[in-house]
Design a protein around this motif. Structure first.
Motif, PDB file in Angstrom:
ATOM      1  N   GLU A 162      -3.332   8.006  -5.927  1.00 12.33           N
ATOM      2  CA  GLU A 162      -2.236   7.434  -6.710  1.00 12.33           C
ATOM      3  C   GLU A 162      -0.907   8.100  -6.375  1.00 12.33           C
ATOM      4  OE1 GLU A 162      -4.891   6.190 -10.658  1.00 12.33           O
ATOM      5  OE2 GLU A 162      -3.879   8.118 -10.550  1.00 12.33           O
ATOM      6  N   LEU A 163      -0.928   9.423  -6.180  1.00 14.12           N
ATOM      7  CA  LEU A 163       0.301  10.130  -5.800  1.00 14.12           C
ATOM      8  C   LEU A 163       0.793   9.664  -4.430  1.00 14.12           C
ATOM      9  CD1 LEU A 163      -0.423  13.779  -6.996  1.00 14.12           C
ATOM     10  CD2 LEU A 163       1.384  12.256  -7.838  1.00 14.12           C
ATOM     11  N   GLY A 164      -0.147   9.438  -3.516  1.00 14.64           N
ATOM     12  CA  GLY A 164       0.229   8.960  -2.190  1.00 14.64           C
ATOM     13  C   GLY A 164       0.874   7.587  -2.251  1.00 14.64           C
ATOM     14  N   ILE A 165       0.289   6.706  -3.054  1.00 11.97           N
ATOM     15  CA  ILE A 165       0.851   5.362  -3.205  1.00 11.97           C
ATOM     16  C   ILE A 165       2.223   5.429  -3.857  1.00 11.97           C
ATOM     17  CG2 ILE A 165       0.576   3.190  -4.474  1.00 11.97           C
ATOM     18  CD1 ILE A 165      -2.468   3.499  -4.019  1.00 11.97           C
ATOM     19  N   LEU A 166       2.359   6.253  -4.894  1.00 12.67           N
ATOM     20  CA  LEU A 166       3.640   6.370  -5.596  1.00 12.67           C
ATOM     21  C   LEU A 166       4.717   6.946  -4.684  1.00 12.67           C
ATOM     22  CD1 LEU A 166       4.997   5.833  -8.262  1.00 12.67           C
ATOM     23  CD2 LEU A 166       4.262   8.079  -9.072  1.00 12.67           C
ATOM     24  N   ASN A 167       4.322   7.845  -3.803  1.00 14.09           N
ATOM     25  CA  ASN A 167       5.276   8.408  -2.843  1.00 14.09           C
ATOM     26  C   ASN A 167       5.790   7.314  -1.893  1.00 14.09           C
ATOM     27  OD1 ASN A 167       6.619  10.777  -1.599  1.00 14.09           O
ATOM     28  ND2 ASN A 167       5.356  10.243   0.150  1.00 14.09           N
ATOM     29  N   GLU A 177       2.964  -3.503   2.517  1.00 13.19           N
ATOM     30  CA  GLU A 177       3.228  -2.470   3.526  1.00 13.19           C
ATOM     31  C   GLU A 177       2.397  -1.219   3.251  1.00 13.19           C
ATOM     32  OE1 GLU A 177       7.872  -3.121   4.712  1.00 13.19           O
ATOM     33  OE2 GLU A 177       7.450  -2.610   2.633  1.00 13.19           O
ATOM     34  N   ILE A 178       2.277  -0.840   1.981  1.00 12.43           N
ATOM     35  CA  ILE A 178       1.475   0.337   1.628  1.00 12.43           C
ATOM     36  C   ILE A 178       0.018   0.112   2.004  1.00 12.43           C
ATOM     37  CG2 ILE A 178       0.682   1.798  -0.272  1.00 12.43           C
ATOM     38  CD1 ILE A 178       3.335   1.186  -1.683  1.00 12.43           C
ATOM     39  N   ALA A 179      -0.474  -1.108   1.749  1.00 12.39           N
ATOM     40  CA  ALA A 179      -1.861  -1.427   2.100  1.00 12.39           C
ATOM     41  C   ALA A 179      -2.089  -1.257   3.596  1.00 12.39           C
ATOM     42  CB  ALA A 179      -2.181  -2.855   1.658  1.00 12.39           C
ATOM     43  N   ALA A 191      -4.290  -2.569  -7.867  1.00 14.57           N
ATOM     44  CA  ALA A 191      -5.101  -1.956  -8.921  1.00 14.57           C
ATOM     45  C   ALA A 191      -4.662  -0.511  -9.174  1.00 14.57           C
ATOM     46  CB  ALA A 191      -6.583  -2.007  -8.543  1.00 14.57           C
ATOM     47  N   HIS A 192      -4.426   0.242  -8.097  1.00 15.70           N
ATOM     48  CA  HIS A 192      -3.933   1.617  -8.240  1.00 15.70           C
ATOM     49  C   HIS A 192      -2.562   1.631  -8.913  1.00 15.70           C
ATOM     50  CE1 HIS A 192      -7.024   3.934  -6.290  1.00 15.70           C
ATOM     51  NE2 HIS A 192      -6.966   3.224  -5.175  1.00 15.70           N
ATOM     52  N   TYR A 197       1.068   2.734 -13.598  1.00 19.77           N
ATOM     53  CA  TYR A 197       1.920   2.252 -14.692  1.00 19.77           C
ATOM     54  C   TYR A 197       1.339   2.662 -16.047  1.00 19.77           C
ATOM     55  CZ  TYR A 197       4.532  -0.903 -11.546  1.00 19.77           C
ATOM     56  OH  TYR A 197       5.328  -1.427 -10.567  1.00 19.77           O
ATOM     57  N   ARG A 198       0.011   2.484 -16.178  1.00 19.98           N
ATOM     58  CA  ARG A 198      -0.641   2.799 -17.465  1.00 19.98           C
ATOM     59  C   ARG A 198      -0.534   4.289 -17.775  1.00 19.98           C
ATOM     60  NH1 ARG A 198      -5.356   4.872 -18.201  1.00 19.98           N
ATOM     61  NH2 ARG A 198      -6.051   4.380 -16.080  1.00 19.98           N
TER      62      ARG A 198
END
Length: 219
Positions: A162-167, A177-179, A191-192, A197-198
């Motif tokens: 999740e931290l990687g995606i948020l970065n 692009e992240i995918a 989903a992540h 967000y939650r």
């Protein structure tokens, strides 16, 4: 971000015509549907009848506010990206809109080229914030961070993924692009993102990055 269907909500005829023109000029190479509404009620009716990729929302409407409409969208069409385009720049309104789930906040009094550049950033998965508003947010960060003791561990726990995606989100990458960067499906990234967000109790990419930085989860 694919922009094949856009809803523009503004009760001022001149402002509405200007935004329609800017969007049409920006997306000349795409088959884009542009719908317009001049009130909260008419906007909701269109949102219930059609699917949209993006909504450009005025802050003050005859029968409500842009914040109310963004909040409604978050509950009923959470996949829809909403950006406030307003003449109002009060901090209370700005933060209320971002907390409600707005993905960006732009000011009407900017030149056409400035608004066009901001709208173009949406296509790349960015979250457009007027420079003046961005400076205000940055000026408030020390105030938000001050009560947090340096050694303290953030109360919100995000996984390494999740931290990687948020970065990547903070760098302006969209979900597709992240995918591709992480070798995952877009559904997995979405989903992540929902879990992020939650955990952060936010409703938009902009708010997620802002809260994560305030908590020390992002540099």
């Amino acid at each position: 971000m694919e922009l094949s269907s856009i809803l523009i909500i503004d009760d001022d005829a001149a402002s509405l015509a200007r935004l329609v023109r800017l969007v049409s000029e920006l997306l000349t190479d795409q088959q884009t549907r542009i719908h317009t509404a001049d009130s909260l009620g008419s906007a909701i009716a269109l949102l219930q009848a059609h699917q949209f990729d993006l909504a450009l929302v005025d802050m003050q409407l005859p029968d409500g506010t842009g914040i109310e409409l963004v909040g409604w969208m978050q509950q009923h069409v959470p996949q829809l990206q909403a950006v406030i385009v307003s003449a109002f720049a009060e901090e209370e309104s700005i933060f209320a809109a971002l907390r409600a789930g707005a993905a960006g906040y732009l000011l009407k009094d900017r030149e056409d080229i400035e608004l066009t550049v901001a709208l173009r950033s949406l296509q790349r998965g960015g979250a457009p914030i007027d420079p003046m508003i961005a400076r205000r947010i940055l000026s408030l960060l020390p105030v938000v961070q001050a009560p947090v003791a340096a050694p303290a561990t953030p109360s919100v726990h995000l996984s390494e993924r999740e931290l990687g995606i948020l970065n990547h989100v903070a760098q302006g990458y969209g979900n597709r692009e992240i995918a591709e960067l992480l070798g995952l499906s877009r559904l997995t990234i979405e989903a992540h993102t929902r879990n992020i967000y939650r955990k952060l109790a936010v409703g938009s990419r902009t708010a997620a990055v802002y809260e994560a930085r305030a908590m020390g989860l992002l540099p």
